[in-house]
Write a protein that holds these residues in place. Sequence first.
Motif, PDB file in Angstrom:
ATOM      1  N   GLU A  55       0.808  -1.220   0.000  1.00 22.88           N
ATOM      2  CA  GLU A  55       0.000   0.000   0.000  1.00 22.88           C
ATOM      3  C   GLU A  55       0.841   1.271   0.000  1.00 22.88           C
ATOM      4  OE1 GLU A  55      -3.364   0.607  -0.221  1.00 22.88           O
ATOM      5  OE2 GLU A  55      -3.463  -1.495  -0.787  1.00 22.88           O
ATOM      6  N   ASP A  56       2.072   1.184   0.510  1.00 26.09           N
ATOM      7  CA  ASP A  56       2.890   2.390   0.650  1.00 26.09           C
ATOM      8  C   ASP A  56       3.907   2.560  -0.480  1.00 26.09           C
ATOM      9  OD1 ASP A  56       4.545   0.312   1.349  1.00 26.09           O
ATOM     10  OD2 ASP A  56       5.218   1.184   3.234  1.00 26.09           O
ATOM     11  N   SER A  57       3.748   1.810  -1.573  1.00 26.06           N
ATOM     12  CA  SER A  57       4.674   1.927  -2.701  1.00 26.06           C
ATOM     13  C   SER A  57       3.883   1.914  -4.004  1.00 26.06           C
ATOM     14  CB  SER A  57       5.686   0.782  -2.696  1.00 26.06           C
ATOM     15  OG  SER A  57       6.493   0.836  -1.549  1.00 26.06           O
ATOM     16  N   ARG A  58       3.968   3.028  -4.734  1.00 29.91           N
ATOM     17  CA  ARG A  58       3.278   3.157  -6.017  1.00 29.91           C
ATOM     18  C   ARG A  58       3.902   4.311  -6.787  1.00 29.91           C
ATOM     19  NH1 ARG A  58      -0.354   4.670  -2.074  1.00 29.91           N
ATOM     20  NH2 ARG A  58      -1.440   2.720  -2.291  1.00 29.91           N
ATOM     21  N   SER A  59       3.529   4.437  -8.061  1.00 27.04           N
ATOM     22  CA  SER A  59       4.044   5.554  -8.857  1.00 27.04           C
ATOM     23  C   SER A  59       3.092   5.846 -10.003  1.00 27.04           C
ATOM     24  CB  SER A  59       5.439   5.233  -9.406  1.00 27.04           C
ATOM     25  OG  SER A  59       5.365   4.191 -10.359  1.00 27.04           O
ATOM     26  N   TYR A  60       3.303   7.022 -10.637  1.00 27.28           N
ATOM     27  CA  TYR A  60       2.552   7.356 -11.841  1.00 27.28           C
ATOM     28  C   TYR A  60       3.384   8.262 -12.727  1.00 27.28           C
ATOM     29  CZ  TYR A  60       1.429  12.156 -10.358  1.00 27.28           C
ATOM     30  OH  TYR A  60       1.515  13.473  -9.992  1.00 27.28           O
TER      31      TYR A  60
END
Length: 118
Positions: A55-60
């Motif tokens: 949940e604490d790792s993402r990107s765009y």
Amino acid sequence: MNAKGTFVTFGWTPQEPYDVADGTALAFVTLSKTFEGDLAGSSSVTMIVSSSEREDSRSYVAMERVSCALGGREGTFVLQHNAVSDQGEDSLVCAVVPGVGHRRAHGPAGPDADPRRP
């Protein structure tokens, strides 16, 4: 020139992931924004979002066409931005795409025009 204001996002429309592997999904998202303050106007955004099981790792990465008024001038420009969230450590990079845009009050912007400058 520094501009201050707020923006509101709406119309967050995620598509089904087009690629899922090793617990990471890639998907397109579209949304809109409205801006109030020194910069007033709206934008449309298309992004590719990478999300994982964490949940604490993402990107765009995103392209955003902005139509606005700033300092008595009206025009459009395109922003390119990307953000990464890695276990609570966030980063954001945003840039005006060079050579794009139009200043209605002063005719088309040339390849060296910078819509951030008055």
